[in-house]
Design a protein around this motif. Sequence first.
Motif, PDB file in Angstrom:
ATOM      1  N   THR A   1      -2.577   2.073   5.506  1.00  0.00           N
ATOM      2  CA  THR A   1      -2.188   3.469   5.288  1.00  0.00           C
ATOM      3  C   THR A   1      -2.862   4.304   6.359  1.00  0.00           C
ATOM      4  OG1 THR A   1      -1.939   3.283   2.881  1.00  0.00           O
ATOM      5  CG2 THR A   1      -2.377   5.477   3.782  1.00  0.00           C
TER       6      THR A   1
ATOM      7  N   GLY B   1      -3.118  -5.872   3.453  1.00  0.00           N
ATOM      8  CA  GLY B   1      -1.908  -5.090   3.315  1.00  0.00           C
ATOM      9  C   GLY B   1      -1.500  -4.472   4.644  1.00  0.00           C
TER      10      GLY B   1
ATOM     11  N   CYS C   1      -6.081  -2.446   2.583  1.00  0.00           N
ATOM     12  CA  CYS C   1      -6.439  -3.119   1.348  1.00  0.00           C
ATOM     13  C   CYS C   1      -6.351  -4.621   1.599  1.00  0.00           C
ATOM     14  CB  CYS C   1      -5.468  -2.700   0.252  1.00  0.00           C
ATOM     15  SG  CYS C   1      -5.647  -3.583  -1.300  1.00  0.00           S
TER      16      CYS C   1
ATOM     17  N   GLN D   1       0.842  -1.180   0.000  1.00  0.00           N
ATOM     18  CA  GLN D   1       0.000   0.000   0.000  1.00  0.00           C
ATOM     19  C   GLN D   1       0.891   1.248   0.000  1.00  0.00           C
ATOM     20  OE1 GLN D   1      -3.120  -1.925   3.159  1.00  0.00           O
ATOM     21  NE2 GLN D   1      -3.475   0.230   2.632  1.00  0.00           N
TER      22      GLN D   1
ATOM     23  N   TRP E   1     -11.181  -2.517  -0.093  1.00  0.00           N
ATOM     24  CA  TRP E   1     -10.705  -1.424   0.738  1.00  0.00           C
ATOM     25  C   TRP E   1     -11.554  -1.361   1.999  1.00  0.00           C
ATOM     26  CZ3 TRP E   1      -6.389   1.172   0.856  1.00  0.00           C
ATOM     27  CH2 TRP E   1      -5.659   1.374  -0.315  1.00  0.00           C
TER      28      TRP E   1
ATOM     29  N   CYS F   1      -3.322   0.478  -3.751  1.00  0.00           N
ATOM     30  CA  CYS F   1      -3.088  -0.895  -3.327  1.00  0.00           C
ATOM     31  C   CYS F   1      -2.553  -1.656  -4.529  1.00  0.00           C
ATOM     32  CB  CYS F   1      -4.372  -1.536  -2.830  1.00  0.00           C
ATOM     33  SG  CYS F   1      -4.192  -3.271  -2.353  1.00  0.00           S
TER      34      CYS F   1
ATOM     35  N   ARG G   1       2.227   4.947   3.052  1.00  0.00           N
ATOM     36  CA  ARG G   1       1.962   4.289   4.331  1.00  0.00           C
ATOM     37  C   ARG G   1       1.427   5.295   5.356  1.00  0.00           C
ATOM     38  NH1 ARG G   1       4.272  -0.154   5.944  1.00  0.00           N
ATOM     39  NH2 ARG G   1       2.590   0.021   7.486  1.00  0.00           N
TER      40      ARG G   1
END
Lengths: 114, 113
Positions: free
Chosen positions: A109, A106, A91, A6, A34, A23, A9
């Motif tokens: 973020t 992931g 993600c 991702q 998401w 992503c 970050r």
Amino acid sequence: DAGITQSPRHKVTETGTPVTLRCHQTENHRYMYWYRQDPGHGLRLIHYSYGVKDTDKGEVSDGYSVSRSKTEDFLLTLESATSSQTSVYFCAISESKAGNYEQYFGPGTRLTVT
Amino acid sequence: LAKTTQPISMDSYEGQEVNITCSHNNIATNDYITWYQQFPSQGPRFIIQGYKTKVTNEVASLFIPADRKSSTLSLPRVSLSDTAVYYCLVGDFLSGGYNKLIFGAGTRLAVHP
């Protein structure tokens, strides 16, 4: 980690500005998702994709749009960021593996809207 | 859409067995039960999944009674590194049901020395 990255970050942005989160996956997964996660809450689905150019809304889609022009990338856009969109965004992909149906997430973020 | 209910928090000590129960009274015939683990600043990680009876893997066991209205995640001999939030999810994954999942607040497990 199913090859999910991702970017960025971490991001700090101002209210009213557009923001795009990316992503990227390297294993050709069809389904991508998401989510957002806020303190004291589990993950809430924003949008998901079931193929290139095929997307649909999740539980909390207002204020967000997505695009998937190629298999490996799923973009989340905040058209005009608001402070209520300060959150951690994850993600994910899903796949069937050894008889189980799993999601892989992931690293997240962290978005702050000031 | 099956809603799940699980305890907000639990405490345990190293070496003990921990059982976290999840209630899902309106589970549908095609729904599977899945548990995820989440550490701070990381995304959730798959632990175990089952449909009925008992499932065991290298990290946990999942017990599902015949009526499937609840399930219990069992973590044997926990260590400090098992301190995390645990989520119970119910959904028809076979038909791509991940878009309908609700994670909920999960159970925050704290393991003490």
